[in-house]
Each structure stands twice: as C-alpha cells, then as structure tokens.
Write a protein that holds these residues in place. Structure first.
Motif, PDB file in Angstrom:
ATOM      1  N   GLU A   3      -6.185  -5.977  -9.504  1.00 43.82           N
ATOM      2  CA  GLU A   3      -5.557  -6.686  -8.434  1.00 43.82           C
ATOM      3  C   GLU A   3      -4.869  -5.137  -8.019  1.00 43.82           C
ATOM      4  O   GLU A   3      -3.832  -5.390  -8.650  1.00 43.82           O
ATOM      5  CB  GLU A   3      -4.637  -7.750  -8.607  1.00 43.82           C
ATOM      6  N   SER A   4      -4.611  -4.745  -6.572  1.00 48.88           N
ATOM      7  CA  SER A   4      -3.969  -3.648  -5.888  1.00 48.88           C
ATOM      8  C   SER A   4      -2.426  -4.475  -5.792  1.00 48.88           C
ATOM      9  O   SER A   4      -2.122  -5.828  -5.670  1.00 48.88           O
ATOM     10  CB  SER A   4      -4.630  -3.244  -5.183  1.00 48.88           C
ATOM     11  N   ILE A   5      -1.368  -3.840  -5.824  1.00 48.50           N
ATOM     12  CA  ILE A   5       0.303  -4.083  -5.140  1.00 48.50           C
ATOM     13  C   ILE A   5       0.051  -5.026  -3.708  1.00 48.50           C
ATOM     14  O   ILE A   5       0.560  -5.729  -3.135  1.00 48.50           O
ATOM     15  CB  ILE A   5       0.869  -3.186  -5.035  1.00 48.50           C
TER      16      ILE A   5
ATOM     17  N   GLY B  40      10.702  -0.957   2.512  1.00 44.69           N
ATOM     18  CA  GLY B  40      10.265  -1.323   2.207  1.00 44.69           C
ATOM     19  C   GLY B  40       9.131  -1.339   0.559  1.00 44.69           C
ATOM     20  O   GLY B  40       9.257  -1.106  -0.636  1.00 44.69           O
ATOM     21  N   GLY B  41       8.965  -0.610   1.418  1.00 42.18           N
ATOM     22  CA  GLY B  41       7.202   0.335   0.407  1.00 42.18           C
ATOM     23  C   GLY B  41       7.656   1.661  -0.737  1.00 42.18           C
ATOM     24  O   GLY B  41       7.497   1.468  -2.129  1.00 42.18           O
ATOM     25  N   VAL B  42       8.350   2.333  -0.167  1.00 41.77           N
ATOM     26  CA  VAL B  42       9.127   3.542  -0.930  1.00 41.77           C
ATOM     27  C   VAL B  42       9.869   2.525  -1.624  1.00 41.77           C
ATOM     28  O   VAL B  42       9.779   3.134  -3.371  1.00 41.77           O
ATOM     29  CB  VAL B  42       9.763   3.675   0.507  1.00 41.77           C
ATOM     30  N   ARG B  43      11.299   1.946  -1.503  1.00 35.45           N
ATOM     31  CA  ARG B  43      12.207   1.252  -2.666  1.00 35.45           C
ATOM     32  C   ARG B  43      11.485   0.488  -3.466  1.00 35.45           C
ATOM     33  O   ARG B  43      11.644   0.574  -4.894  1.00 35.45           O
ATOM     34  CB  ARG B  43      13.371   0.246  -1.230  1.00 35.45           C
ATOM     35  N   LEU B  44      10.187  -0.145  -3.232  1.00 35.74           N
ATOM     36  CA  LEU B  44       9.639  -0.598  -3.776  1.00 35.74           C
ATOM     37  C   LEU B  44       8.782   0.330  -5.185  1.00 35.74           C
ATOM     38  O   LEU B  44       9.355  -0.320  -6.541  1.00 35.74           O
ATOM     39  CB  LEU B  44       8.632  -1.530  -3.705  1.00 35.74           C
ATOM     40  N   ALA B  45       8.747   1.215  -4.716  1.00 32.61           N
ATOM     41  CA  ALA B  45       7.732   2.154  -5.927  1.00 32.61           C
ATOM     42  C   ALA B  45       9.720   2.708  -6.176  1.00 32.61           C
ATOM     43  O   ALA B  45       8.787   2.710  -8.055  1.00 32.61           O
ATOM     44  CB  ALA B  45       7.166   3.144  -5.457  1.00 32.61           C
TER      45      ALA B  45
ATOM     46  N   GLN C 115       0.984  -0.972  -0.028  1.00 33.62           N
ATOM     47  CA  GLN C 115      -0.006  -0.146  -0.103  1.00 33.62           C
ATOM     48  C   GLN C 115       0.969   1.566   0.130  1.00 33.62           C
ATOM     49  O   GLN C 115       0.509   2.388  -0.628  1.00 33.62           O
ATOM     50  CB  GLN C 115      -0.772  -0.317   1.309  1.00 33.62           C
ATOM     51  N   ILE C 116       1.724   1.644   0.649  1.00 31.13           N
ATOM     52  CA  ILE C 116       2.978   2.270   0.553  1.00 31.13           C
ATOM     53  C   ILE C 116       3.765   2.584  -0.632  1.00 31.13           C
ATOM     54  O   ILE C 116       3.493   3.334  -0.901  1.00 31.13           O
ATOM     55  CB  ILE C 116       3.715   1.870   1.994  1.00 31.13           C
ATOM     56  N   ALA C 117       3.726   1.495  -1.092  1.00 29.15           N
ATOM     57  CA  ALA C 117       4.527   1.798  -2.682  1.00 29.15           C
ATOM     58  C   ALA C 117       3.654   2.600  -3.097  1.00 29.15           C
ATOM     59  O   ALA C 117       3.672   3.508  -4.163  1.00 29.15           O
ATOM     60  CB  ALA C 117       5.210   0.235  -2.933  1.00 29.15           C
ATOM     61  N   ASP C 118       2.442   1.206  -3.210  1.00 33.12           N
ATOM     62  CA  ASP C 118       1.562   2.098  -4.369  1.00 33.12           C
ATOM     63  C   ASP C 118       1.229   4.237  -4.101  1.00 33.12           C
ATOM     64  O   ASP C 118       0.958   4.333  -4.944  1.00 33.12           O
ATOM     65  CB  ASP C 118       0.464   1.013  -3.931  1.00 33.12           C
ATOM     66  N   SER C 119       1.420   4.561  -2.777  1.00 34.21           N
ATOM     67  CA  SER C 119       1.230   5.599  -3.401  1.00 34.21           C
ATOM     68  C   SER C 119       2.618   7.202  -3.568  1.00 34.21           C
ATOM     69  O   SER C 119       1.805   8.046  -3.653  1.00 34.21           O
ATOM     70  CB  SER C 119       1.240   6.239  -1.550  1.00 34.21           C
TER      71      SER C 119
ATOM     72  N   ASN D 225       2.917   5.743   6.966  1.00 37.08           N
ATOM     73  CA  ASN D 225       3.617   5.648   5.769  1.00 37.08           C
ATOM     74  C   ASN D 225       3.553   7.959   5.907  1.00 37.08           C
ATOM     75  O   ASN D 225       2.804   8.727   5.434  1.00 37.08           O
ATOM     76  CB  ASN D 225       2.477   5.552   5.207  1.00 37.08           C
ATOM     77  N   HIS D 226       4.055   8.588   6.316  1.00 37.16           N
ATOM     78  CA  HIS D 226       4.806   9.774   6.175  1.00 37.16           C
ATOM     79  C   HIS D 226       6.100  10.088   6.383  1.00 37.16           C
ATOM     80  O   HIS D 226       7.450  11.090   7.256  1.00 37.16           O
ATOM     81  CB  HIS D 226       4.479  10.109   7.359  1.00 37.16           C
ATOM     82  N   THR D 227       6.640   9.935   5.157  1.00 35.76           N
ATOM     83  CA  THR D 227       8.001  10.294   4.153  1.00 35.76           C
ATOM     84  C   THR D 227       7.795  11.589   3.801  1.00 35.76           C
ATOM     85  O   THR D 227       7.000  12.621   3.511  1.00 35.76           O
ATOM     86  CB  THR D 227       8.386   9.263   3.660  1.00 35.76           C
ATOM     87  N   THR D 228       9.048  11.952   4.091  1.00 36.87           N
ATOM     88  CA  THR D 228       9.873  13.071   3.223  1.00 36.87           C
ATOM     89  C   THR D 228      10.083  13.529   2.199  1.00 36.87           C
ATOM     90  O   THR D 228      10.215  11.721   1.146  1.00 36.87           O
ATOM     91  CB  THR D 228      10.453  14.036   4.122  1.00 36.87           C
ATOM     92  N   VAL D 229      10.276  13.612   0.801  1.00 38.04           N
ATOM     93  CA  VAL D 229      11.356  13.983  -0.475  1.00 38.04           C
ATOM     94  C   VAL D 229      12.460  13.630  -0.208  1.00 38.04           C
ATOM     95  O   VAL D 229      12.916  12.594  -0.722  1.00 38.04           O
ATOM     96  CB  VAL D 229      10.892  15.575  -1.583  1.00 38.04           C
TER      97      VAL D 229
END
Length: 266
Positions: free
Chosen positions: A56-58, A252-257, A35-39, A193-197
């Motif tokens: 089907e979602s990620i 993991g989600g950020v790097r997957l994205a 879900q994080i990757a999807d965002s 899920n509150h990351t900065t650029v």
C-alpha cells in the motif's frame, strides 16, 4: 435485530453525520500530498515504510483515517484530525498556546505518533495504525481550515453556494477547489511537484508550530474572503486561491517526507 447490532448500526449512522471538519483535503488532496511525500523519501525510510505498509502506497494509505470513521471502534480518533484557534495568532502567541496544549488535537497527536514510531519495540499493528494516522494528520494540518475557528467548526458553518449548489467553506477547501481542476491525483502531483532543494530544506526544518502558524494565518485570509450565504464566483475564487492551495499541498507532502525520513533514518 439484537440490541448489540442495533447499537452498532446507530453508532455507524452517528459517525456518518459527524461534522465534516475531519475530512481535510478529501480523497484526492490527501493522495496528492502522499504522492509528493513518496517522491522525497530516503531509501532507508522507503524500505522501513514498505515493511509496515506492505504494497500500500503512502498516497493510498493517506485516506485510511477518514475511511475508518464508519467503524465505531475508531471514534476516539475524531479530534486527532484538527486543532482549533479562536483568532489569528502571532507566532509568539502560537508558540505560547502550543506550549500549554494538553488537549487531544492534531498538535499533541503528531508529537505522540512520532514518539510511538521511534520505539523499536512497538507492536506491528500499533506501528501500522501510528504510521497511517501520522501521514494523514500531517497532511490535515496543511489544509488551513483545520486550524480554523471552533465556533464555526473550521468553516463548516460558513454556508456558501458553489456552482448553484449549497456547500460550506470547509468543503470548498477539502475537495471542491481541487476537484475543479479536473485532474487525477497523479496528474495533479505532476503539475505542482516542482520544488528546489532550498525550498525543501527550509520547509522541512520548520517545527510543527510553524506549520500550524502558517495554516492559521491562511485560514484568517480565507475567512476574510467570504461571508455566510455568499454565492461564490468559482472562476474568480479559483484564480485568487489556487496558488495557496497548491502550495499547501506541496508543503504538506515535503514536510511529511522530512518527518518520515527523520523517524526512519536518513
């Protein structure tokens, strides 16, 4: 019962009782990272992924690689989910190890799957398999015990007690610590899920070797925190480790994205 049917049944039973080392995160953990990757997908990557996955979602497809373990035709995927190290490595040691790595493991298969998905002529069914496996394995390697010791099957043989129930170190990191938060995967994602650029840029520019190094370092810390047959003080364990767990889910989600954006275009 026909012999062929009996063999299929027996193989299915064997699969069910394979070491649970390949169950990194667990159902909710994989969905959270998915879900994080999807965002963080670019519009182009999102469209390309939808063309492969359909509706089907990620988040939902991220558990496919675990769900199909009951099907003997996918036995060959077992070793794709993890990579074992016999000690805590320095980064130069990790780089040297991976440079010589030709085994069937998470590192070699991430590289393989990225190459497959970049092929314009890859058949649709192969593209679907490759995408599902890449999503899952990238998430897998951010669960630290998937870079654990071969001798104890990534913590599976470190037997512990959790709320008076028998378990093991690997299972605690797969699911029990996540489940202790009593959140759905969407609630959990909204919580962490509150990351900065700047964070996303830093995490996404790191090579796969850095991902594995970080997980291996964390695995060493996790191993040092318990010993076999310990009765875990759950509340204290949660206090000490939930920050690490959440950070790995987000990374993991950020790097997957980042990887999917790279494959399918910015």
């Amino acid at each position: 019962m026909k012999l062929a049917s009996l063999k299929t049944l027996l193989l299915s039973i064997v699969i069910m009782y394979l070491p649970v080392q390949t169950m990194a995160w667990g159902t909710n953990g994989h969905r959270i990272s998915g879900q994080i990757a999807d965002s963080y997908l670019t519009p182009k990557a999102r469209a390309a992924i939808k063309a492969i996955l359909g509706n089907e979602s990620i988040a939902m497809t991220s558990n496919w690689a675990d769900f199909i373990k009951s099907d003997p035709q996918y036995n060959y995927l077992y070793n794709w989910h993890f990579i074992n190290f016999d000690k805590e490595y320095s980064y130069p040691e990790m780089q040297a190890f991976l440079k010589q790595d030709t085994a069937t493991d998470a590192y070699t298969k991430i590289n393989f799957l990225v190459g497959e998905l970049k092929k314009k002529t890859l058949a649709k069914n192969n593209k679907l398999l490759a995408l599902r496996m890449l999503i899952h394995i990238v998430e897998d390697v951010h669960q630290p015990m998937h870079t654990g010791h071969l001798t104890d099957k990534g913590g599976n043989d470190v037997k512990l007690t959790w709320f008076n129930n028998p378990t093991n170190l690997h299972s605690i990191w797969d699911s029990q610590l996540i489940d202790f938060q009593q959140l759905s995967y969407t609630e959990y994602t909204a919580w962490i899920n509150h990351t900065t650029v700047a964070q996303r840029t830093e995490w996404q520019k790191a090579p796969v070797s850095q991902w594995l190094f970080e997980s291996n370092q964390l695995a060493a810390k996790i191993y040092a925190g318990v010993k076999n047959d310990d009765k875990v003080n759950v509340y204290r364990y949660n206090f000490e480790y939930i920050g690490i767990l959440n950070n790995q889910l987000v990374k993991g989600g950020v790097r997957l994205a980042g990887l999917l954006n790279q494959i399918f275009g910015a």
